[in-house]
Design a protein around this motif. Structure first.
Motif, PDB file in Angstrom:
ATOM      1  N   HIS A  96      -1.653  -6.950   7.795  1.00 24.79           N
ATOM      2  CA  HIS A  96      -1.255  -6.465   6.466  1.00 24.79           C
ATOM      3  C   HIS A  96      -2.314  -6.865   5.453  1.00 24.79           C
ATOM      4  CE1 HIS A  96       2.723  -5.360   7.865  1.00 24.79           C
ATOM      5  NE2 HIS A  96       2.793  -6.520   8.486  1.00 24.79           N
TER       6      HIS A  96
ATOM      7  N   ASP B 198       6.931   2.045   5.370  1.00 26.16           N
ATOM      8  CA  ASP B 198       5.759   1.202   5.599  1.00 26.16           C
ATOM      9  C   ASP B 198       4.835   1.278   4.378  1.00 26.16           C
ATOM     10  OD1 ASP B 198       3.347   0.086   6.363  1.00 26.16           O
ATOM     11  OD2 ASP B 198       3.303   1.027   8.342  1.00 26.16           O
ATOM     12  N   GLY B 199       4.729   0.184   3.677  1.00 26.80           N
ATOM     13  CA  GLY B 199       3.836   0.136   2.513  1.00 26.80           C
ATOM     14  C   GLY B 199       4.546   0.420   1.217  1.00 26.80           C
TER      15      GLY B 199
ATOM     16  N   HIS C  97       7.281  -6.178   3.190  1.00 23.55           N
ATOM     17  CA  HIS C  97       6.941  -5.088   4.107  1.00 23.55           C
ATOM     18  C   HIS C  97       8.088  -4.929   5.100  1.00 23.55           C
ATOM     19  CE1 HIS C  97       4.422  -2.638   6.782  1.00 23.55           C
ATOM     20  NE2 HIS C  97       3.573  -2.551   5.783  1.00 23.55           N
TER      21      HIS C  97
ATOM     22  N   HIS D  10       0.831  -1.211   0.000  1.00 26.44           N
ATOM     23  CA  HIS D  10       0.000   0.000   0.000  1.00 26.44           C
ATOM     24  C   HIS D  10       0.860   1.254   0.000  1.00 26.44           C
ATOM     25  CE1 HIS D  10       0.831   0.851   4.330  1.00 26.44           C
ATOM     26  NE2 HIS D  10       1.039  -0.458   4.357  1.00 26.44           N
TER      27      HIS D  10
ATOM     28  N   GLU E 286      -4.680   0.814   3.501  1.00 27.73           N
ATOM     29  CA  GLU E 286      -4.352  -0.288   4.403  1.00 27.73           C
ATOM     30  C   GLU E 286      -4.406   0.186   5.847  1.00 27.73           C
ATOM     31  OE1 GLU E 286      -1.723  -2.921   6.813  1.00 27.73           O
ATOM     32  OE2 GLU E 286      -1.515  -0.791   6.420  1.00 27.73           O
ATOM     33  N   GLU E 287      -4.042   1.446   6.074  1.00 21.85           N
ATOM     34  CA  GLU E 287      -3.834   1.925   7.441  1.00 21.85           C
ATOM     35  C   GLU E 287      -5.115   2.354   8.159  1.00 21.85           C
ATOM     36  OE1 GLU E 287      -1.118   1.565   8.893  1.00 21.85           O
ATOM     37  OE2 GLU E 287       0.571   1.775   7.530  1.00 21.85           O
TER      38      GLU E 287
HETATM   39 ZN   LIG Z   1       1.943  -1.248   6.048  1.00 28.21          ZN
END
Ligand SMILES: [Zn+2]
Length: 422
Positions: A372, A93-94, A205, A82, A127-128
């Motif tokens: 995830h 992150d992502g 990830h 993501h 995603e978050e």
């Molecule tokens: Zn993530």
């Protein structure tokens, strides 16, 4: 060992995306369909276009790119993650997983690999869950793990801090035209992927923990992902004057909540593996001289064993109800979301192990405590994940960091894993 992937090119992409939504504290804020998220989406579409990877978007705003296989009937290999972040999060992150997928496909093109099956990149929407407190929207729509009409209802109801609904934000995004005009919160069924047409989903990830760092390893194989359930709890008592109402006559929602928090901690501690967190708590009316009449808090319960998590949550909900009733107050527990644990695919794990051997790197497996998109994808297909070492285990924070060397190693292993699954 000469790598196939180009480390410098991948790193430059990651740093470029890391500038989008970057604030003064160095943190990145790209929440779903906000200005920075839209900018990142636009740049990503351009990157796919420029790389000859045939960009596209679905009704949920998931972005795709691909190398079309020689035999379009064969189930596709999906690789992704993501591009959205939490508020003031990191650059890794992502985005790491999404941009690695692009690097893998670019490298395949350069090496003249014409796969029999289509190899597809996906950047999942939200995603978050940072803007609307509702996460995994893209992967849930793609898998149908929440039915399209139910998801549609949730997106109409989920509001951001400015009172804009999720559905409204999606409609606004669709007005941007081009690929964006595919976005449509009222026809999410169009985003659903036929599970018979997916061979596997791969995601890289950052680890967001210290296990790899402590083992002095740059990359590891994820053995499975911890499932979780999320709910909102409201405790209602009675507000009153802090000076005139005696201690025995009070119906204080905050002291009741305090007792609940300690019970939640104690139940999780004694569960044998579950973790439970209250991360957000709001006191109303919220004045120093008023007895709190109402408290709202969030509850996050996770466990690698779905069965044990169920037991833990039942115990927790019972305890909350008992405590609140014992104090003559009332409470309401509203489930928000729940996700089953995911056990990694044996087929994908074997391909990953072979890739580690090819680059002569020790294989090490570890579970993921964080959720995830791969977990949602696990509802419909074989799934495998790789973790890249996180410096000091820090994530969801401006200081989030993975080294260029570790990122390159992770991407090369991904490339070779993909090659093994074509
Ligand atoms: Zn993530």
């Amino acid at each position: 060992m000469k790598f196939n992937i180009k480390s410098e090119r991948l790193w430059n992409d990651m740093m470029e995306f890391g500038q989008i939504g970057r604030g003064e504290d160095g943190g990145v804020t790209r929440t779903s369909f906000d200005e920075a998220d839209m900018e990142a989406r636009g740049l990503f579409l351009k990157l796919l276009e420029k790389s000859g990877l045939n960009p596209g978007m679905d009704a949920a705003g998931n972005i795709f790119g691909e190398i079309t296989g020689e035999d379009p009937e064969l189930p596709v290999l999906l690789i992704g993650s993501h591009l959205d972040t939490v508020r003031s999060g990191g650059r890794f992150d992502g985005a790491t997983g999404v941009l690695m997928a692009v690097e893998v496909l670019r490298t395949m093109q350069e090496n003249g690999i014409k796969p029999a099956r289509t190899v597809k990149i996906v950047s999942f929407t939200d995603e978050e869950g940072a803007r609307f407190d509702y996460a995994f929207v893209g992967s849930m729509a793609a898998t149908g793990s929440v039915a399209a009409d139910e998801l549609q209802r949730q997106l109409a109801a989920a509001m951001d801090g400015d009172g804009i609904s999720y559905a409204e934000a999606m409609r606004n995004a669709s007005h941007k035209g081009g690929h964006f005009s595919r976005i449509n919160p009222d026809s999410l069924e169009q985003a659903q992927i036929d599970k018979a047409k997916i061979k596997a989903y791969l995601e890289v990830h950052i680890e967001q923990g210290k296990v790899l760092e402590n083992k002095n390893l740059g990359v590891g194989i994820v053995s499975g992902i911890t499932g979780g359930e999320w709910s909102d709890v409201t405790i209602s008592g009675e507000a009153g004057h802090a000076g005139t109402i005696g201690m025995t006559e009070r119906r204080d929602a905050l002291t009741a909540a305090g007792e609940c928090l300690l019970a939640i901690e104690s139940i999780a501690k004694n569960s044998g593996g579950s973790v439970a967190t209250v991360g957000k708590l709001e006191v109303k009316p919220g004045s120093s001289n008023v007895i709190p009449g109402r408290v709202d808090f969030t509850l996050d319960i996770r466990d690698i064993s779905d069965e044990r998590r169920n037991q833990t949550s039942i115990q927790i909900y019972d305890a909350i109800r008992d405590i609140v009733a014992g104090r003559g107050l009332t409470c309401e527990v509203t489930p928000v979301q729940s996700l089953s644990s995911m056990i990694s695919s044996a087929m994908v794990t074997e391909a990953m192990k072979a890739a580690f051997q090819e680059v002569d790197y020790p294989t090490y497996s570890l579970p993921s405590g964080a959720a995830h998109d791969a977990m949602v994808m696990g509802n419909v297909c074989e799934v495998g994940m790789l973790f890249v070492r996180s410096k000091d285990g820090i994530s969801h924070h401006p200081a989030e960091w993975s080294s260029q060397e570790d990122v390159a190693l992770g991407c090369e292993i991904l490339y070779r894993t993909v090659a093994g699954l074509l």
